[in-house]
Write an enzyme that holds these catalytic residues in place. Structure first.
Site, PDB file in Angstrom:
ATOM      1  NE  ARG A  18      -4.356  -0.283   2.373  1.00 31.50           N
ATOM      2  CZ  ARG A  18      -5.254  -1.261   2.363  1.00 31.50           C
ATOM      3  NH1 ARG A  18      -4.882  -2.513   2.291  1.00 31.50           N
ATOM      4  NH2 ARG A  18      -6.535  -0.973   2.399  1.00 31.50           N
ATOM      5  NE  ARG A  71     -11.249   1.390   4.761  1.00 29.44           N
ATOM      6  CZ  ARG A  71     -12.334   0.627   4.602  1.00 29.44           C
ATOM      7  NH1 ARG A  71     -13.460   0.958   5.209  1.00 29.44           N
ATOM      8  NH2 ARG A  71     -12.296  -0.429   3.861  1.00 29.44           N
TER       9      ARG A  71
HETATM   10  P1  ADP Z   1      -9.799  -2.142   2.315  1.00 26.00           P
HETATM   11  O1  ADP Z   1      -8.919  -2.488   1.148  1.00 26.00           O
HETATM   12  O2  ADP Z   1     -11.232  -2.295   1.993  1.00 26.00           O
HETATM   13  O3  ADP Z   1      -9.448  -0.850   2.994  1.00 26.00           O
HETATM   14  P2  ADP Z   1      -8.402  -3.942   4.089  1.00 26.00           P
HETATM   15  O4  ADP Z   1      -9.012  -5.021   4.876  1.00 26.00           O
HETATM   16  O5  ADP Z   1      -7.415  -4.297   3.048  1.00 26.00           O
HETATM   17  O6  ADP Z   1      -9.634  -3.193   3.453  1.00 26.00           O
HETATM   18  O7  ADP Z   1      -7.722  -2.876   5.059  1.00 26.00           O
HETATM   19  C1  ADP Z   1      -8.355  -2.349   6.200  1.00 26.00           C
HETATM   20  C2  ADP Z   1      -7.408  -1.420   6.963  1.00 26.00           C
HETATM   21  O8  ADP Z   1      -6.270  -2.170   7.439  1.00 26.00           O
HETATM   22  C3  ADP Z   1      -6.776  -0.299   6.145  1.00 26.00           C
HETATM   23  O9  ADP Z   1      -7.617   0.827   6.091  1.00 26.00           O
HETATM   24  C4  ADP Z   1      -5.479  -0.035   6.930  1.00 26.00           C
HETATM   25  O10 ADP Z   1      -5.697   0.717   8.085  1.00 26.00           O
HETATM   26  C5  ADP Z   1      -5.066  -1.424   7.370  1.00 26.00           C
HETATM   27  N1  ADP Z   1      -4.157  -2.078   6.369  1.00 26.00           N
HETATM   28  C6  ADP Z   1      -4.448  -3.158   5.589  1.00 26.00           C
HETATM   29  N2  ADP Z   1      -3.405  -3.482   4.794  1.00 26.00           N
HETATM   30  C7  ADP Z   1      -2.434  -2.576   5.075  1.00 26.00           C
HETATM   31  C8  ADP Z   1      -1.124  -2.341   4.569  1.00 26.00           C
HETATM   32  N3  ADP Z   1      -0.591  -3.107   3.603  1.00 26.00           N
HETATM   33  N4  ADP Z   1      -0.416  -1.306   5.095  1.00 26.00           N
HETATM   34  C9  ADP Z   1      -0.926  -0.517   6.049  1.00 26.00           C
HETATM   35  N5  ADP Z   1      -2.150  -0.667   6.562  1.00 26.00           N
HETATM   36  C10 ADP Z   1      -2.907  -1.675   6.088  1.00 26.00           C
END
Ligand code: ADP
Length: 223
Positions: free
Chosen positions: A93, A176
């Site tokens: 990300r 987000r």
């Molecule tokens: P979405 O893609 O719908 O936001 P996720 O389940 O992938 O849902 O992520 C939910 C939350 O988890 C994100 O908003 C972030 O806070 C955290 N998160 C997930 N993956 C990462 C990542 N690779 N790096 C940093 N934070 C993450």
């Protein structure tokens, strides 16, 4: 052929839904950093409490922490003799996570085959996420508008209760999306410059999104 793919796109673009649909067909495993983080929260640990605060504010968890969790999960999955490749859902990300991923893959003798970018507008993801429900047990994702379960509130597969995520509140969803634009969207050009970026319009119903992703994967497999 081993196939390692990243699904890239804003929250609610359909990464998880499409991953679930194509995994079985190509015998891939899914690695979702969001699921790993939510499992830590569910454990009730001190770390989990801190994570919940960050996630419910729509911000990103630290690169080091997420990469460490991913490394552990991926190493375990890749050591399975039937390992045939992975779909990264929600990782990387940030640019720094993308670099970490390269090292992690090198360390387990794997390479990235393609990045599939699911383009989606803020308007459509806000609409979708506010009707998203997840099975408490198996984490299967439903949408009360576009992908409803057979009986309300109950998972088709294992009868588990369907629950709504804490970070799927309208204010958090919007934040987000903005976090995606600011921190993650530069990766689109990064992977384009590496010649492994494929994209499609994700502002379509789930069946069509799955079809579009399958079409791209068929092309990648042939190349
Ligand atoms: P979405 O893609 O719908 O936001 P996720 O389940 O992938 O849902 O992520 C939910 C939350 O988890 C994100 O908003 C972030 O806070 C955290 N998160 C997930 N993956 C990462 C990542 N690779 N790096 C940093 N934070 C993450």
């Amino acid at each position: 052929m081993v196939l390692n793919l990243i699904f890239l796109g804003p929250p609610g673009a359909g990464k998880g839904t499409v991953a679930q649909a194509v995994m079985d067909k190509y015998k891939l495993v899914q690695v979702s950093t969001g699921d790993l983080l939510r499992a830590e929260i569910a454990s009730g640990s001190e770390l989990g409490k801190k994570l919940a605060e960050v996630m419910n504010a729509g911000q990103l968890v630290s690169d080091d922490l997420v990469s460490e969790m991913l490394l552990k999960d991926l190493t375990k999955k890749a050591s399975n003799p039937d390992f045939n490749g992975v779909i990264f859902d929600g990782f990387p990300r940030t640019q720094s996570q993308a670099s970490m991923l390269e090292n992690i893959l090198l360390g387990i003798n794997q390479k990235l085959n393609a990045v599939i970018y699911i383009e989606s507008s803020k308007e459509s993801v806000v609409k979708r996420l506010s009707s998203r429900w997840t099975c408490e047990k198996c984490k299967k994702v439903y949408n009360t508008v576009s992908l409803p379960p057979k009986s309300e509130g109950i998972c088709d597969d294992d009868g588990g209760n369907l629950i709504q995520r804490d970070d799927d509140k309208p204010e958090t969803i919007s934040k987000r999306y903005d976090t995606f634009i600011e921190k993650t969207s530069p990766l689109i050009d990064y992977y384009k410059s590496k010649g492994i970026l494929y994209k499609y319009d994700g502002n379509v119903p789930p069946v069509d999104s799955i079809k579009a992703a399958e079409e791209i994967i068929r092309r990648i497999v042939k190349e």
